[in-house]
Design an enzyme around this catalytic site. Structure first.
Site, mmCIF file in Angstrom:
data_model
loop_
_atom_site.group_PDB
_atom_site.id
_atom_site.type_symbol
_atom_site.label_atom_id
_atom_site.label_comp_id
_atom_site.label_asym_id
_atom_site.label_seq_id
_atom_site.Cartn_x
_atom_site.Cartn_y
_atom_site.Cartn_z
ATOM 1 N N HIS A 160 0.876 -1.182 0.000
ATOM 2 C CA HIS A 160 0.000 0.000 0.000
ATOM 3 C C HIS A 160 0.907 1.224 0.000
ATOM 4 C CE1 HIS A 160 -3.855 -1.699 2.175
ATOM 5 N NE2 HIS A 160 -4.088 -1.575 0.881
ATOM 6 N N CYS A 254 -2.408 2.819 9.178
ATOM 7 C CA CYS A 254 -3.435 1.846 8.773
ATOM 8 C C CYS A 254 -4.657 1.896 9.689
ATOM 9 C CB CYS A 254 -2.876 0.429 8.804
ATOM 10 S SG CYS A 254 -1.476 0.172 7.726
HETATM 11 N N1 ARG Z 1 -4.004 -7.140 6.864
HETATM 12 C C1 ARG Z 1 -4.348 -5.918 6.218
HETATM 13 C C2 ARG Z 1 -4.299 -6.117 4.712
HETATM 14 O O1 ARG Z 1 -3.416 -6.799 4.274
HETATM 15 C C3 ARG Z 1 -3.457 -4.798 6.624
HETATM 16 C C4 ARG Z 1 -3.900 -3.499 6.083
HETATM 17 C C5 ARG Z 1 -3.067 -2.399 6.564
HETATM 18 N N2 ARG Z 1 -3.578 -1.135 6.175
HETATM 19 C C6 ARG Z 1 -2.896 -0.183 5.541
HETATM 20 N N3 ARG Z 1 -3.481 0.974 5.404
HETATM 21 N N4 ARG Z 1 -1.723 -0.392 4.976
HETATM 22 O O2 ARG Z 1 -5.124 -5.622 3.981
#
Ligand code: ARG
Length: 261
Positions: A160, A254
């Site tokens: 991300h 996150c």
């Molecule tokens: N386990 C989640 C996923 O893989 C973690 C998300 C983390 N969020 C973020 N904004 N990077 O989607």
């Protein structure tokens, strides 16, 4: 923010997720409250999204929508495990009377979008390569009426945008260049000549996954090198322990969706 009531590491769609190590739920909840208290202590109002059973990743509230100037561009998750989260975010925003636009394209909200109101008159930065589709960048531009700069992420550990880049204030960013394609690195260098560059140690400590109000930079306590860099640049680092949430592949940013109304 969404409390980690149902949080556990259940599946592996994220290279940071450590499915072998059990999550200490009590500690996860305690750490989440620590983050909430830190934000409240800095004077920021915090709204809570009600957690729903079966949706452990709801704690990563940043992914459910992207808000600019009071308009909410909804999320559409890439993985079925997270798909129903989008409706919870939609209800949250509709209940508070915000203008909500449902997306046609796959995008993971603030995980892959961020906004800098004072950069070049107001710029949206958007990541793609792992979760969000580039078509969603064009869609976001149509919905939000701000230029969207598409940045290709090339390392699956930085799946991300918010794992590799963060606004430090309304006009400047910190980022880990190697997470981006060579072309995207050039674009960032052109747009943000004064950016802080993070190194591998900062990036692997999840130090880029931070929230800043332009003065205080809330970041996870493992990222001490990153804290020193932002302090040297004149910001006040606010370290928060979030080790249990890291097991689910996320950190400070996150867990926080910014309303930008
Ligand atoms: N386990 C989640 C996923 O893989 C973690 C998300 C983390 N969020 C973020 N904004 N990077 O989607």
């Amino acid at each position: 923010m969404c409390p980690p009531e149902y949080f556990t590491v259940e599946y592996a769609i994220n290279p940071w997720m450590d499915t072998a190590t059990p999550v200490d739920r009590e500690l996860a909840v305690k750490q989440w409250h620590g983050l909430r208290e830190a934000l409240l202590g800095l004077g920021h109002p915090v709204h809570e999204l009600a957690p729903e059973p079966g949706l452990p990743d709801m704690v990563y509230a940043a992914n459910g929508a992207f808000v600019v100037d009071g308009t909410v561009y909804g999320a559409r998750f890439r993985h079925p495990q997270r798909t129903p989260e989008a409706a919870a975010h939609r209800s949250f925003h509709e209940a508070r009377g915000a203008r909500f636009v449902a997306p046609a394209e796959i995008n993971e909200g603030e995980g892959d979008f961020t906004y800098l109101p004072e950069a070049h008159g107001g710029l949206i930065l958007a990541g793609y390569g792992f979760r969000t589709e580039p078509a969603a960048h064009a869609e976001a531009q149509e919905v939000l009426g701000r230029p969207v700069v598409s940045l290709r992420l090339v390392d699956p550990r930085f799946y991300h945008l918010d794992t590799a880049l963060a606004p430090l204030d309304d006009g400047n960013i910190v980022y880990f260049p190697e997470a981006f394609s060579v072309a995207a690195q050039r674009v960032l260098a052109q747009l943000f000549p004064d950016a802080i560059r993070a190194d591998e140690v900062d990036a692997f400590a999840f130090g880029l996954n931070l929230v800043s109000d332009g003065r205080h930079v809330v970041l996870n306590s493992e990222a001490s090198g990153m804290a020193a860099k932002v302090a040297a640049a004149g910001y006040l680092p606010v370290p928060v322990e979030l080790s249990e949430l890291k097991k689910g592949g996320g950190s400070i940013k996150c867990c926080v969706a910014e309303l930008r109304d």
